[in-house]
Design a protein around this motif. Structure first.
Motif, PDB file in Angstrom:
ATOM      1  N   ARG A   1       6.650  33.675  -7.301  1.00 25.86           N
ATOM      2  CA  ARG A   1       7.125  32.307  -7.429  1.00 25.86           C
ATOM      3  C   ARG A   1       8.201  32.149  -6.386  1.00 25.86           C
ATOM      4  O   ARG A   1       8.956  30.899  -6.583  1.00 25.86           O
ATOM      5  CB  ARG A   1       7.715  32.173  -8.898  1.00 25.86           C
ATOM      6  CG  ARG A   1       8.862  32.935  -9.248  1.00 25.86           C
ATOM      7  CD  ARG A   1       8.978  32.711 -10.944  1.00 25.86           C
ATOM      8  NE  ARG A   1      10.221  33.362 -11.407  1.00 25.86           N
ATOM      9  CZ  ARG A   1      11.423  32.899 -11.553  1.00 25.86           C
ATOM     10  NH1 ARG A   1      11.680  31.710 -11.459  1.00 25.86           N
ATOM     11  NH2 ARG A   1      12.319  33.626 -11.924  1.00 25.86           N
TER      12      ARG A   1
ATOM     13  N   VAL B   1      20.784  25.545  -8.654  1.00 27.95           N
ATOM     14  CA  VAL B   1      19.570  25.383  -9.428  1.00 27.95           C
ATOM     15  C   VAL B   1      19.329  26.499 -10.317  1.00 27.95           C
ATOM     16  O   VAL B   1      19.545  27.925  -9.702  1.00 27.95           O
ATOM     17  CB  VAL B   1      18.702  25.282  -8.363  1.00 27.95           C
ATOM     18  CG1 VAL B   1      17.025  25.059  -8.949  1.00 27.95           C
ATOM     19  CG2 VAL B   1      18.990  24.087  -7.419  1.00 27.95           C
ATOM     20  N   ASN B   2      19.276  26.645 -11.625  1.00 26.93           N
ATOM     21  CA  ASN B   2      18.646  27.813 -12.420  1.00 26.93           C
ATOM     22  C   ASN B   2      17.199  27.690 -12.318  1.00 26.93           C
ATOM     23  O   ASN B   2      16.576  27.124 -13.113  1.00 26.93           O
ATOM     24  CB  ASN B   2      19.322  27.497 -13.779  1.00 26.93           C
ATOM     25  CG  ASN B   2      19.069  28.707 -14.704  1.00 26.93           C
ATOM     26  OD1 ASN B   2      18.466  29.786 -14.363  1.00 26.93           O
ATOM     27  ND2 ASN B   2      19.871  28.597 -15.700  1.00 26.93           N
ATOM     28  N   ALA B   3      16.763  28.683 -11.696  1.00 23.12           N
ATOM     29  CA  ALA B   3      15.387  29.032 -11.686  1.00 23.12           C
ATOM     30  C   ALA B   3      15.010  30.198 -12.467  1.00 23.12           C
ATOM     31  O   ALA B   3      13.900  31.063 -12.549  1.00 23.12           O
ATOM     32  CB  ALA B   3      14.766  28.932 -10.358  1.00 23.12           C
TER      33      ALA B   3
ATOM     34  N   ARG C   1       7.764  28.684  -4.341  1.00 22.52           N
ATOM     35  CA  ARG C   1       7.974  27.292  -5.204  1.00 22.52           C
ATOM     36  C   ARG C   1       9.493  27.249  -5.719  1.00 22.52           C
ATOM     37  O   ARG C   1       9.981  26.314  -5.534  1.00 22.52           O
ATOM     38  CB  ARG C   1       6.883  27.485  -6.277  1.00 22.52           C
ATOM     39  CG  ARG C   1       7.026  26.563  -7.423  1.00 22.52           C
ATOM     40  CD  ARG C   1       6.192  26.722  -8.825  1.00 22.52           C
ATOM     41  NE  ARG C   1       7.168  27.582  -9.369  1.00 22.52           N
ATOM     42  CZ  ARG C   1       6.431  28.558 -10.284  1.00 22.52           C
ATOM     43  NH1 ARG C   1       5.196  28.646 -10.340  1.00 22.52           N
ATOM     44  NH2 ARG C   1       7.384  29.320 -10.914  1.00 22.52           N
ATOM     45  N   ASP C   2       9.854  28.440  -6.185  1.00 28.20           N
ATOM     46  CA  ASP C   2      11.385  28.241  -6.927  1.00 28.20           C
ATOM     47  C   ASP C   2      12.433  28.299  -5.982  1.00 28.20           C
ATOM     48  O   ASP C   2      13.577  27.986  -6.316  1.00 28.20           O
ATOM     49  CB  ASP C   2      11.224  29.078  -8.068  1.00 28.20           C
ATOM     50  CG  ASP C   2      10.333  28.830  -9.206  1.00 28.20           C
ATOM     51  OD1 ASP C   2       9.812  27.740  -9.129  1.00 28.20           O
ATOM     52  OD2 ASP C   2      10.182  29.674 -10.154  1.00 28.20           O
ATOM     53  N   VAL C   3      12.393  28.837  -4.735  1.00 33.89           N
ATOM     54  CA  VAL C   3      13.408  29.101  -3.976  1.00 33.89           C
ATOM     55  C   VAL C   3      13.341  28.208  -2.557  1.00 33.89           C
ATOM     56  O   VAL C   3      13.966  27.294  -2.324  1.00 33.89           O
ATOM     57  CB  VAL C   3      13.735  30.534  -3.644  1.00 33.89           C
ATOM     58  CG1 VAL C   3      14.875  30.652  -2.731  1.00 33.89           C
ATOM     59  CG2 VAL C   3      14.122  31.071  -4.756  1.00 33.89           C
TER      60      VAL C   3
ATOM     61  N   VAL D   1      12.970  24.337  -2.435  1.00 34.13           N
ATOM     62  CA  VAL D   1      14.324  23.806  -2.912  1.00 34.13           C
ATOM     63  C   VAL D   1      14.872  23.110  -1.853  1.00 34.13           C
ATOM     64  O   VAL D   1      15.583  23.702  -1.026  1.00 34.13           O
ATOM     65  CB  VAL D   1      15.196  24.318  -4.009  1.00 34.13           C
ATOM     66  CG1 VAL D   1      16.435  23.935  -4.183  1.00 34.13           C
ATOM     67  CG2 VAL D   1      14.578  24.982  -5.115  1.00 34.13           C
TER      68      VAL D   1
END
Length: 185
Positions: free
Chosen positions: A52, A27-29, A55-57, A60
């Motif tokens: 973030r 996953v490229n965040a 939310r972004d890690v 997932v």
């Protein structure tokens, strides 16, 4: 644009080759202009990595490993008075602690050289060197990817190799991203 030639794309390609048919994914965040410690001055730069992370890690599904490649925008945000290495390391420590609290392997990537970029400054370079030294030797991360060593110009270590930069001395080109993706063990 749209060619999927970023370094996480190369990493995903290598994982697929190594484990055909596996359910592994990347996953490229990444957010251009993003910082560890503070919000970007322009909305497209997004929330800081600290803000973030949940939310972004953590949100997932199935995440097991996190590669942290952040910091150059913190250092370049103010050429004459960037955050100290200690402040940036403190931000990394927070990310590591939050990831470890959720059983994640936290992998630190050294900050790329940015000499020649419009926002390069000697105070930021000194902090980058100190932060990279800590990433390499501080044993806070579970593993280290030395992207600085992979892409820097040996004759001018504050800069990327000329053949690996996109023209602004801040962002790698496709060949640079490939070198970065290949540097992940």
């Amino acid at each position: 644009n749209g060619a999927n030639d970023r370094w996480p794309d190369r990493l995903a390609e290598r994982l697929a080759q190594r484990q055909p048919g596996s359910a592994a994914g990347v996953v490229n965040a990444g957010i251009g202009g993003n910082r560890v410690l503070s919000q970007g001055a322009i909305a497209i730069f997004g929330q800081s990595a600290l803000a973030r992370f949940d939310r972004d890690v953590l949100a997932v599904p199935g995440v097991t490993h996190v590669i942290v490649l952040e910091g150059v925008n913190d250092l370049g945000s103010d050429k004459t008075n960037p955050p100290t290495a200690e402040a940036l390391i403190g931000g990394y420590r927070q990310l590591i602690a939050r990831g470890h609290a959720h059983g994640l392997k936290m992998i630190g990537a050294t900050i790329l050289p940015y000499g020649g970029a419009a926002y390069f400054g000697e105070p930021g370079e000194a902090a980058r060197q100190a932060v990279n030294r800590w990433i390499r030797t501080g044993h806070a991360f579970d593993a280290v990817i030395d992207l600085d060593a992979a892409i820097r110009d040996p004759a001018r270590p504050e800069r990327m190799r000329a053949d690996l930069q996109s023209g602004d001395w801040l962002h790698p080109n496709d060949a640079g991203y490939r070198v970065m993706g290949d540097a992940v063990d």
